[in-house]
Design a protein around this motif. Structure first.
Motif, PDB file in Angstrom:
ATOM      1  N   MET A 106       0.834  -1.177   0.000  1.00 45.02           N
ATOM      2  CA  MET A 106       0.000   0.000   0.000  1.00 45.02           C
ATOM      3  C   MET A 106       0.879   1.239   0.000  1.00 45.02           C
ATOM      4  N   ALA A 107       0.787   1.970  -1.051  1.00 45.87           N
ATOM      5  CA  ALA A 107       1.648   3.134  -1.225  1.00 45.87           C
ATOM      6  C   ALA A 107       1.110   4.332  -0.451  1.00 45.87           C
ATOM      7  N   SER A 163      -4.962   0.910  -2.306  1.00 45.17           N
ATOM      8  CA  SER A 163      -3.965   0.444  -3.264  1.00 45.17           C
ATOM      9  C   SER A 163      -4.004   1.319  -4.504  1.00 45.17           C
ATOM     10  N   TYR A 164      -3.006   1.161  -5.335  1.00 42.70           N
ATOM     11  CA  TYR A 164      -2.922   1.942  -6.568  1.00 42.70           C
ATOM     12  C   TYR A 164      -4.149   1.682  -7.448  1.00 42.70           C
ATOM     13  N   LYS A 165      -4.525   0.409  -7.595  1.00 37.19           N
ATOM     14  CA  LYS A 165      -5.679   0.075  -8.433  1.00 37.19           C
ATOM     15  C   LYS A 165      -6.974   0.647  -7.855  1.00 37.19           C
ATOM     16  N   ARG A 178      -7.209   3.353  -5.995  1.00 36.23           N
ATOM     17  CA  ARG A 178      -7.188   4.800  -6.226  1.00 36.23           C
ATOM     18  C   ARG A 178      -7.530   5.128  -7.670  1.00 36.23           C
ATOM     19  N   ASP A 220       2.218   1.835 -11.915  1.00 31.27           N
ATOM     20  CA  ASP A 220       1.845   1.157 -10.685  1.00 31.27           C
ATOM     21  C   ASP A 220       3.101   0.861  -9.868  1.00 31.27           C
ATOM     22  N   ASP A 253       3.352  -0.937  -7.276  1.00 28.05           N
ATOM     23  CA  ASP A 253       3.331  -2.324  -6.818  1.00 28.05           C
ATOM     24  C   ASP A 253       3.722  -3.300  -7.926  1.00 28.05           C
ATOM     25  N   LYS A 274       6.039  -7.387  -7.923  1.00 26.95           N
ATOM     26  CA  LYS A 274       5.454  -8.681  -8.319  1.00 26.95           C
ATOM     27  C   LYS A 274       6.318  -9.467  -9.217  1.00 26.95           C
TER      28      LYS A 274
END
Length: 78
Positions: free
Chosen positions: A1-2, A8-10, A12, A72, A74, A78
């Motif tokens: 979590m940024a 999360s980015y997605k 947001r 992204d 994150d 991955k």
């Protein structure tokens, strides 16, 4: 979590899309409706009010839009 804001980015990105496609038009209609209820102010004052309203709507959602246009963060993990 940024950025420690809990989204999360997605998430947001999705919320930013909802805010822009649904929230912003509703806000515009509400602002124009309220301005129409008022007696017609001078043109310079009316312009100033619309500019202020155009900036104020985004302040509560600033954390949602921050960094959405970037890659992204994150995805590297991955």
């Amino acid at each position: 979590m940024a950025e420690g804001n809990g989204l999360s980015y997605k998430a947001r990105r999705r919320w930013a899309l909802v805010i822009l496609l649904v929230g912003m038009p509703v806000y515009i209609v509400a602002a124009v409706t309220v301005m129409n209820w008022l007696d017609r102010p001078p043109l310079w004052l009316e312009l100033l009010i619309y500019v202020a309203l155009g900036v104020v709507w985004v302040l509560p959602f600033k954390f949602v839009f921050r960094g959405v246009g970037k890659e992204d963060p994150d995805a590297d993990q991955k």
